[in-house]
Design an enzyme around this catalytic site. Structure first.
Site, PDB file in Angstrom:
ATOM      1  N   GLU A 183       0.857  -1.184   0.000  1.00  0.00           N
ATOM      2  CA  GLU A 183       0.000   0.000   0.000  1.00  0.00           C
ATOM      3  C   GLU A 183       0.890   1.230   0.000  1.00  0.00           C
ATOM      4  O   GLU A 183       1.867   1.277   0.731  1.00  0.00           O
ATOM      5  CB  GLU A 183      -0.828  -0.049   1.298  1.00  0.00           C
ATOM      6  CG  GLU A 183      -1.781   1.066   1.464  1.00  0.00           C
ATOM      7  CD  GLU A 183      -2.734   1.127   0.295  1.00  0.00           C
ATOM      8  OE1 GLU A 183      -3.464   0.152   0.084  1.00  0.00           O
ATOM      9  OE2 GLU A 183      -2.719   2.154  -0.415  1.00  0.00           O
ATOM     10  N   PHE A 184       0.561   2.222  -0.811  1.00  0.00           N
ATOM     11  CA  PHE A 184       1.408   3.414  -0.885  1.00  0.00           C
ATOM     12  C   PHE A 184       0.684   4.657  -0.395  1.00  0.00           C
ATOM     13  O   PHE A 184       1.066   5.775  -0.715  1.00  0.00           O
ATOM     14  CB  PHE A 184       1.896   3.622  -2.325  1.00  0.00           C
ATOM     15  CG  PHE A 184       2.580   2.409  -2.890  1.00  0.00           C
ATOM     16  CD1 PHE A 184       3.853   2.062  -2.451  1.00  0.00           C
ATOM     17  CD2 PHE A 184       1.948   1.598  -3.815  1.00  0.00           C
ATOM     18  CE1 PHE A 184       4.488   0.925  -2.940  1.00  0.00           C
ATOM     19  CE2 PHE A 184       2.574   0.462  -4.312  1.00  0.00           C
ATOM     20  CZ  PHE A 184       3.844   0.126  -3.879  1.00  0.00           C
ATOM     21  N   PHE A 214       8.943  16.535  -2.598  1.00  0.00           N
ATOM     22  CA  PHE A 214       9.756  15.925  -1.538  1.00  0.00           C
ATOM     23  C   PHE A 214      11.141  16.549  -1.442  1.00  0.00           C
ATOM     24  O   PHE A 214      12.099  15.912  -1.016  1.00  0.00           O
ATOM     25  CB  PHE A 214       9.827  14.400  -1.697  1.00  0.00           C
ATOM     26  CG  PHE A 214       8.727  13.728  -0.918  1.00  0.00           C
ATOM     27  CD1 PHE A 214       7.398  13.899  -1.297  1.00  0.00           C
ATOM     28  CD2 PHE A 214       9.000  12.977   0.215  1.00  0.00           C
ATOM     29  CE1 PHE A 214       6.376  13.335  -0.564  1.00  0.00           C
ATOM     30  CE2 PHE A 214       7.976  12.408   0.960  1.00  0.00           C
ATOM     31  CZ  PHE A 214       6.668  12.592   0.563  1.00  0.00           C
ATOM     32  N   CYS A 233       5.626   5.535   9.116  1.00  0.00           N
ATOM     33  CA  CYS A 233       6.195   4.758   8.006  1.00  0.00           C
ATOM     34  C   CYS A 233       7.668   5.026   7.748  1.00  0.00           C
ATOM     35  O   CYS A 233       8.506   4.175   8.008  1.00  0.00           O
ATOM     36  CB  CYS A 233       5.399   5.011   6.728  1.00  0.00           C
ATOM     37  SG  CYS A 233       3.766   4.290   6.803  1.00  0.00           S
ATOM     38  N   LYS A 292       2.643  15.632  10.197  1.00  0.00           N
ATOM     39  CA  LYS A 292       2.413  16.413   8.984  1.00  0.00           C
ATOM     40  C   LYS A 292       0.993  16.949   9.034  1.00  0.00           C
ATOM     41  O   LYS A 292       0.181  16.486   9.839  1.00  0.00           O
ATOM     42  CB  LYS A 292       2.653  15.569   7.741  1.00  0.00           C
ATOM     43  CG  LYS A 292       1.622  14.473   7.494  1.00  0.00           C
ATOM     44  CD  LYS A 292       1.941  13.824   6.170  1.00  0.00           C
ATOM     45  CE  LYS A 292       0.789  13.071   5.616  1.00  0.00           C
ATOM     46  NZ  LYS A 292       1.091  12.444   4.341  1.00  0.00           N
TER      47      LYS A 292
HETATM   48  C1  UDX Z   1       4.673   7.822   3.420  1.00  0.00           C
HETATM   49  C2  UDX Z   1       4.750   7.569   1.910  1.00  0.00           C
HETATM   50  O1  UDX Z   1       4.647   8.808   1.195  1.00  0.00           O
HETATM   51  C3  UDX Z   1       3.643   6.634   1.484  1.00  0.00           C
HETATM   52  O2  UDX Z   1       3.746   6.348   0.093  1.00  0.00           O
HETATM   53  C4  UDX Z   1       3.765   5.356   2.289  1.00  0.00           C
HETATM   54  O3  UDX Z   1       2.702   4.490   1.957  1.00  0.00           O
HETATM   55  C5  UDX Z   1       3.740   5.654   3.783  1.00  0.00           C
HETATM   56  O4  UDX Z   1       4.747   6.602   4.113  1.00  0.00           O
HETATM   57  P1  UDX Z   1       3.152   9.350   4.999  1.00  0.00           P
HETATM   58  O5  UDX Z   1       3.938   8.789   6.140  1.00  0.00           O
HETATM   59  O6  UDX Z   1       1.676   9.459   5.110  1.00  0.00           O
HETATM   60  O7  UDX Z   1       3.436   8.489   3.685  1.00  0.00           O
HETATM   61  O8  UDX Z   1       3.700  10.822   4.745  1.00  0.00           O
HETATM   62  P2  UDX Z   1       4.488  11.619   3.631  1.00  0.00           P
HETATM   63  O9  UDX Z   1       3.585  12.566   2.962  1.00  0.00           O
HETATM   64  O10 UDX Z   1       5.308  10.749   2.785  1.00  0.00           O
HETATM   65  O11 UDX Z   1       5.451  12.493   4.567  1.00  0.00           O
HETATM   66  C6  UDX Z   1       6.389  11.856   5.422  1.00  0.00           C
HETATM   67  C7  UDX Z   1       7.162  12.864   6.222  1.00  0.00           C
HETATM   68  O12 UDX Z   1       8.076  13.556   5.400  1.00  0.00           O
HETATM   69  C8  UDX Z   1       6.312  13.938   6.910  1.00  0.00           C
HETATM   70  O13 UDX Z   1       6.790  14.117   8.228  1.00  0.00           O
HETATM   71  C9  UDX Z   1       6.576  15.166   6.074  1.00  0.00           C
HETATM   72  O14 UDX Z   1       6.432  16.344   6.811  1.00  0.00           O
HETATM   73  C10 UDX Z   1       8.004  14.944   5.634  1.00  0.00           C
HETATM   74  N1  UDX Z   1       8.386  15.659   4.403  1.00  0.00           N
HETATM   75  C11 UDX Z   1       7.767  15.356   3.225  1.00  0.00           C
HETATM   76  C12 UDX Z   1       9.409  16.602   4.438  1.00  0.00           C
HETATM   77  O15 UDX Z   1       9.991  16.868   5.485  1.00  0.00           O
HETATM   78  N2  UDX Z   1       9.751  17.220   3.267  1.00  0.00           N
HETATM   79  C13 UDX Z   1       9.167  16.952   2.081  1.00  0.00           C
HETATM   80  O16 UDX Z   1       9.542  17.554   1.068  1.00  0.00           O
HETATM   81  C14 UDX Z   1       8.123  15.987   2.069  1.00  0.00           C
END
Ligand code: UDX
Length: 433
Positions: free
Chosen positions: A148-149, A249, A260, A323
């Site tokens: 799952e993504f 990202f 995750c 987030k």
């Molecule tokens: C992530 C993956 O994106 C998803 O595909 C997988 O299934 C589960 O893990 P998620 O944990 O919901 O999803 O959050 P995501 O949007 O990926 O953000 C992860 C963390 O990275 C957050 O704390 C966010 O604030 C941080 N982040 C993201 C940054 O610090 N900088 C960025 O540019 C993007």
């Protein structure tokens, strides 16, 4: 189709609701009676945009039911295992006890031709082990791995309209069954990769490792930017225009957290060690360290902003969730920063539109305020660590009337420094001059 979803957390509750939304007949199973009672009454036990609506329509239609008794899953054709695989306390490895327990619990209830589908993120090799167990305990059933993504905050959309489908299967029948489950996405042209178990398991952790690396890369650049007077946001914009790199990202700040990325990169590195190829991804240790360093960096910025010490100074911390659009505080950089500041003797008031309840249960020693105005009132310093829309949209002039001193740390680089400085604020970003 008749579907069961074992585990109704952030992943399973959304998956179950989305499957019912697609027209399937779904039963969600969880050992947590309170959670099941809430879901059965169409109350999501966590914050996820769009979930209340599809949960309400699916339960009202009768296509979605919930139970704590795994025997109620017995007439399903497809069983999704969507339980958590958290990090083991004090170790980098994943705790597979929930996967193993739900799998074992399911075995006596599998109908002829049933397909068990793993969704949980697991160390590579787990599916093969479970397939062997299935072959001896329930040879009339088969196994697939279908990672799952979904991203929290976009989980409903990501489940209904995935950007790809990955099936780890041992035979074509399993792929056909999964095609029937995901018929709507397949009709919409969603790319579908049919592969073996190990590849499917690896796709998930490789994707998360790549995303984590991308974030730590830009955070490393932001440390260089701080040392040179460069601007990491302009740098990210510029390199992001290269289609091979891409802008997403690449937001520098307090770093990644959640249920995750942090635990997945640790478990992946630990699994590579077990396989004797630890060196191949030893860089993930650096990725983790760079990430954790950003939390300390925000704390140092706070000390610096307050003349060397935060002791007995009032600090408003905006955000505790890992987030925006989530109430999840697992491994949250924002909450970590609040706790560290408190540990240094600061008078911290933390606020968040959704995460306070979860944060309070983990860190009852912190002071929380549901109102951002109350958190800001009298603050010597404001620290923005979760980029909720309401914090990004704060009016520096109006907020300036609440605080004791106009000092802000933008731990997510989401505010306009020019605008805040023009309103008399001392602004500090992460890798921004
Ligand atoms: C992530 C993956 O994106 C998803 O595909 C997988 O299934 C589960 O893990 P998620 O944990 O919901 O999803 O959050 P995501 O949007 O990926 O953000 C992860 C963390 O990275 C957050 O704390 C966010 O604030 C941080 N982040 C993201 C940054 O610090 N900088 C960025 O540019 C993007």
């Amino acid at each position: 189709m008749r579907i069961s979803v074992i585990g109704c957390g952030y992943l399973g509750a959304v998956h179950a609701s989305a499957m019912a939304e697609l027209g399937h007949d779904v039963i969600g199973i969880d050992v947590d009676a309170r959670k099941i009672a809430q879901l059965a009454e169409a109350h999501p036990p966590f914050h996820e945009p769009g979930l209340p609506e599809i949960l309400a329509s699916a339960t009202a239609s009768g296509r979605l039911r919930f139970s704590t008794d795994i025997a109620d899953a017995a007439d399903a054709e497809v069983h999704f295992i969507a339980v958590g695989t958290p990090q083991q306390p004090g170790r980098p490895t994943a705790d597979l006890s929930y996967v193993d327990a739900s799998f074992e619990g399911l075995l006596p209830h599998l109908a002829d031709g049933a397909l068990v589908v793993g969704k949980s993120t697991v160390p590579v090799g787990t599916a093969q082990r479970l397939a062997e167990r299935l072959a001896s305990a329930a040879p009339h059933a088969s196994l697939a791995w279908n990672p799952e993504f979904l991203r929290e905050g976009f989980a409903v959309k990501d489940t209904l309209e995935p950007d790809r489908l990955v099936y780890g299967v041992a035979d074509a029948e399993a792929a056909d069954l999964l095609d029937r489950v995901y018929q709507a996405a397949i009709d919409a042209g969603t790319p579908r990769i049919v592969t073996d178990y190990a590849t499917a398991e690896l796709v998930k952790v490789a994707a998360n490792a790549f995303l984590a690396t991308k974030i730590s890369f830009i955070n490393a650049m932001s440390e260089i930017a701080d040392a040179t007077g460069a601007d990491v946001t302009a740098l990210a914009d510029a390199i992001g225009h290269d289609a091979r790199i891409g802008r997403r990202f690449l937001n520098a700040g307090v770093g990644f957290g959640g249920g995750c990325l942090p635990k997945d990169i640790r478990a992946f590195a630990a699994r590579a060690d077990e396989l004797g190829v630890g060196q191949s991804i030893s860089f993930l240790e650096q990725v983790d360290q760079i990430n954790l360093r950003q939390r300390q960096r925000v704390v140092h910025l706070a000390e610096d902003a307050l003349g060397g010490s935060v002791y007995e100074r009032r600090i408003a911390v905006l955000g505790v969730a890992f987030k925006p659009d989530s109430d999840d505080v697992r491994d949250s950089p924002a909450l970590d920063v609040a706790v560290s500041l408190k540990g240094l003797g600061a008078d911290v008031v933390a606020t968040d539109p959704a995460g306070i309840e979860n944060a309070r249960s983990r860190h009852p020693q912190l002071t929380y305020s549901a109102s951002v105005e109350d958190a800001l009132r009298g603050a010597d310093l404001v620290v923005l660590v979760t980029e909720w829309r309401e914090y990004r949209d704060l009016d520096p002039e109006a907020v300036g009337g609440l605080v004791a001193a106009r000092r802000i740390i933008d731990g997510r680089n989401v505010l306009d420094p020019g605008q805040w400085r023009a309103a008399g604020w001392e602004y500090r970003g992460m890798g921004r001059p």
